[in-house]
Design a protein around this motif. Structure first.
Motif, PDB file in Angstrom:
ATOM      1  N   ALA A 155       3.967   1.533  -1.089  1.00 46.21           N
ATOM      2  CA  ALA A 155       4.645   1.608  -2.381  1.00 46.21           C
ATOM      3  C   ALA A 155       3.726   2.231  -3.430  1.00 46.21           C
ATOM      4  O   ALA A 155       4.148   3.087  -4.213  1.00 46.21           O
ATOM      5  CB  ALA A 155       5.102   0.219  -2.821  1.00 46.21           C
ATOM      6  N   GLU A 156       2.467   1.808  -3.408  1.00 49.88           N
ATOM      7  CA  GLU A 156       1.501   2.337  -4.374  1.00 49.88           C
ATOM      8  C   GLU A 156       1.192   3.816  -4.107  1.00 49.88           C
ATOM      9  O   GLU A 156       1.181   4.635  -5.016  1.00 49.88           O
ATOM     10  CB  GLU A 156       0.210   1.516  -4.306  1.00 49.88           C
ATOM     11  CG  GLU A 156      -0.808   1.902  -5.357  1.00 49.88           C
ATOM     12  CD  GLU A 156      -2.054   1.046  -5.296  1.00 49.88           C
ATOM     13  OE1 GLU A 156      -3.150   1.618  -5.444  1.00 49.88           O
ATOM     14  OE2 GLU A 156      -1.934  -0.172  -5.085  1.00 49.88           O
ATOM     15  N   GLN A 157       0.958   4.167  -2.853  1.00 49.40           N
ATOM     16  CA  GLN A 157       0.626   5.556  -2.496  1.00 49.40           C
ATOM     17  C   GLN A 157       1.769   6.523  -2.789  1.00 49.40           C
ATOM     18  O   GLN A 157       1.536   7.652  -3.239  1.00 49.40           O
ATOM     19  CB  GLN A 157       0.259   5.659  -1.016  1.00 49.40           C
ATOM     20  CG  GLN A 157      -1.084   5.088  -0.663  1.00 49.40           C
ATOM     21  CD  GLN A 157      -1.373   5.210   0.830  1.00 49.40           C
ATOM     22  OE1 GLN A 157      -0.776   5.991   1.545  1.00 49.40           O
ATOM     23  NE2 GLN A 157      -2.306   4.399   1.307  1.00 49.40           N
ATOM     24  N   LEU A 158       3.000   6.084  -2.514  1.00 52.08           N
ATOM     25  CA  LEU A 158       4.157   6.966  -2.689  1.00 52.08           C
ATOM     26  C   LEU A 158       4.783   6.876  -4.075  1.00 52.08           C
ATOM     27  O   LEU A 158       5.655   7.668  -4.419  1.00 52.08           O
ATOM     28  CB  LEU A 158       5.213   6.658  -1.629  1.00 52.08           C
ATOM     29  CG  LEU A 158       4.778   6.844  -0.174  1.00 52.08           C
ATOM     30  CD1 LEU A 158       5.873   6.374   0.772  1.00 52.08           C
ATOM     31  CD2 LEU A 158       4.421   8.297   0.095  1.00 52.08           C
ATOM     32  N   GLY A 159       4.371   5.879  -4.848  1.00 50.77           N
ATOM     33  CA  GLY A 159       4.930   5.701  -6.183  1.00 50.77           C
ATOM     34  C   GLY A 159       6.385   5.266  -6.145  1.00 50.77           C
ATOM     35  O   GLY A 159       7.187   5.711  -6.964  1.00 50.77           O
ATOM     36  N   VAL A 160       6.716   4.417  -5.183  1.00 48.91           N
ATOM     37  CA  VAL A 160       8.082   3.907  -5.045  1.00 48.91           C
ATOM     38  C   VAL A 160       8.057   2.387  -5.139  1.00 48.91           C
ATOM     39  O   VAL A 160       6.988   1.768  -5.144  1.00 48.91           O
ATOM     40  CB  VAL A 160       8.725   4.346  -3.698  1.00 48.91           C
ATOM     41  CG1 VAL A 160       8.831   5.863  -3.628  1.00 48.91           C
ATOM     42  CG2 VAL A 160       7.950   3.811  -2.511  1.00 48.91           C
ATOM     43  N   SER A 161       9.241   1.793  -5.209  1.00 46.24           N
ATOM     44  CA  SER A 161       9.321   0.331  -5.289  1.00 46.24           C
ATOM     45  C   SER A 161       8.932  -0.298  -3.951  1.00 46.24           C
ATOM     46  O   SER A 161       9.015   0.343  -2.899  1.00 46.24           O
ATOM     47  CB  SER A 161      10.738  -0.102  -5.658  1.00 46.24           C
ATOM     48  OG  SER A 161      11.632   0.178  -4.592  1.00 46.24           O
ATOM     49  N   LYS A 162       8.540  -1.559  -4.017  1.00 41.77           N
ATOM     50  CA  LYS A 162       8.209  -2.284  -2.785  1.00 41.77           C
ATOM     51  C   LYS A 162       9.447  -2.436  -1.910  1.00 41.77           C
ATOM     52  O   LYS A 162       9.343  -2.453  -0.694  1.00 41.77           O
ATOM     53  CB  LYS A 162       7.606  -3.652  -3.105  1.00 41.77           C
ATOM     54  CG  LYS A 162       6.191  -3.574  -3.617  1.00 41.77           C
ATOM     55  CD  LYS A 162       5.598  -4.954  -3.809  1.00 41.77           C
ATOM     56  CE  LYS A 162       4.183  -4.864  -4.337  1.00 41.77           C
ATOM     57  NZ  LYS A 162       3.582  -6.187  -4.501  1.00 41.77           N
ATOM     58  N   SER A 194       0.822  -1.203   0.000  1.00 45.63           N
ATOM     59  CA  SER A 194       0.000   0.000   0.000  1.00 45.63           C
ATOM     60  C   SER A 194       0.864   1.265   0.000  1.00 45.63           C
ATOM     61  O   SER A 194       0.590   2.209  -0.743  1.00 45.63           O
ATOM     62  CB  SER A 194      -0.924  -0.009   1.223  1.00 45.63           C
ATOM     63  OG  SER A 194      -1.693   1.156   1.276  1.00 45.63           O
TER      64      SER A 194
END
Length: 93
Positions: free
Chosen positions: A11-18, A9
Protein backbone atom coordinates in the motif's frame (compact mmCIF):
# COMPACT_ATOMS: atom_id res chain seq x y z
CA UNK A 1 7.14 -10.63 7.14
CA UNK A 2 3.48 -11.41 7.74
CA UNK A 3 0.65 -11.04 5.24
CA UNK A 4 -0.52 -7.90 7.07
CA UNK A 5 2.97 -6.38 6.86
CA UNK A 6 3.16 -7.27 3.16
CA UNK A 7 -0.17 -5.55 2.51
CA UNK A 8 0.95 -2.44 4.42
CA UNK A 9 4.25 -2.34 2.51
CA UNK A 10 2.52 -2.71 -0.87
CA UNK A 11 0.00 0.00 0.00
CA UNK A 12 2.82 2.37 0.90
CA UNK A 13 4.97 1.55 -2.16
CA UNK A 14 2.08 1.83 -4.62
CA UNK A 15 0.35 4.76 -2.92
CA UNK A 16 -2.95 2.90 -2.65
CA UNK A 17 -5.27 2.03 0.22
CA UNK A 18 -4.62 -1.00 2.39
CA UNK A 19 -7.96 -2.39 1.22
CA UNK A 20 -6.86 -2.33 -2.43
CA UNK A 21 -3.45 -3.77 -1.53
CA UNK A 22 -5.20 -6.55 0.41
CA UNK A 23 -7.37 -7.33 -2.62
CA UNK A 24 -4.25 -7.49 -4.80
CA UNK A 25 -2.44 -9.85 -2.45
CA UNK A 26 -5.50 -12.10 -2.01
CA UNK A 27 -6.10 -12.16 -5.77
CA UNK A 28 -2.46 -13.09 -6.40
CA UNK A 29 -2.65 -15.94 -3.87
CA UNK A 30 -5.92 -17.25 -5.33
CA UNK A 31 -4.48 -17.10 -8.86
CA UNK A 32 -1.36 -19.03 -7.86
CA UNK A 33 -3.43 -21.68 -6.05
CA UNK A 34 -5.79 -21.99 -9.02
CA UNK A 35 -2.88 -22.26 -11.45
CA UNK A 36 -1.14 -24.98 -9.45
CA UNK A 37 -4.42 -26.91 -9.10
CA UNK A 38 -5.21 -26.62 -12.82
CA UNK A 39 -1.84 -27.06 -14.56
CA UNK A 40 0.36 -28.28 -11.73
CA UNK A 41 2.81 -25.39 -12.02
CA UNK A 42 3.05 -21.60 -11.86
CA UNK A 43 6.30 -19.95 -12.99
CA UNK A 44 7.12 -16.34 -12.22
CA UNK A 45 10.25 -15.35 -14.14
CA UNK A 46 13.05 -14.36 -11.77
CA UNK A 47 10.96 -15.09 -8.66
CA UNK A 48 10.36 -18.83 -8.69
CA UNK A 49 8.16 -21.81 -9.48
CA UNK A 50 5.25 -23.20 -7.47
CA UNK A 51 4.69 -26.86 -8.37
CA UNK A 52 2.36 -29.64 -7.27
CA UNK A 53 4.09 -32.99 -6.89
CA UNK A 54 3.12 -36.39 -5.61
CA UNK A 55 4.62 -37.81 -2.45
CA UNK A 56 4.62 -41.60 -2.15
CA UNK A 57 3.05 -43.44 0.75
CA UNK A 58 5.58 -44.25 3.44
CA UNK A 59 6.01 -45.58 6.92
CA UNK A 60 6.69 -43.10 9.70
CA UNK A 61 7.05 -42.93 13.45
CA UNK A 62 4.39 -41.66 15.84
CA UNK A 63 6.02 -38.61 17.52
CA UNK A 64 4.08 -39.21 20.75
CA UNK A 65 5.12 -42.87 20.88
CA UNK A 66 8.38 -43.38 18.91
CA UNK A 67 8.18 -47.17 19.14
CA UNK A 68 4.87 -47.14 17.23
CA UNK A 69 5.03 -47.20 13.41
CA UNK A 70 2.34 -45.42 11.39
CA UNK A 71 1.44 -45.45 7.70
CA UNK A 72 1.55 -42.06 6.01
CA UNK A 73 -0.67 -42.07 2.89
CA UNK A 74 0.37 -40.83 -0.55
CA UNK A 75 -0.56 -37.19 -1.11
CA UNK A 76 -0.02 -34.17 -3.30
CA UNK A 77 2.24 -31.47 -1.90
CA UNK A 78 3.25 -28.01 -3.09
CA UNK A 79 6.89 -27.14 -3.57
CA UNK A 80 8.54 -23.80 -4.32
CA UNK A 81 11.85 -23.39 -6.10
CA UNK A 82 13.34 -19.90 -5.98
CA UNK A 83 14.35 -18.25 -9.25
CA UNK A 84 17.83 -16.97 -10.05
CA UNK A 85 17.06 -13.29 -9.33
CA UNK A 86 15.49 -14.20 -5.98
CA UNK A 87 18.45 -16.39 -5.03
CA UNK A 88 20.91 -13.68 -6.08
CA UNK A 89 19.13 -10.99 -4.05
CA UNK A 90 19.16 -13.17 -0.92
CA UNK A 91 22.80 -14.12 -1.43
CA UNK A 92 23.86 -10.46 -1.59
CA UNK A 93 22.02 -9.49 1.60
Amino acid sequence: MTKTALIASLAEQLGVSKKLASELVNSFIETVIGGVKKSGEVRIQGFGTFRASKRKAREGVNPQNPSQKIKIPAMKVVTFKAGSEFKGAVKKS
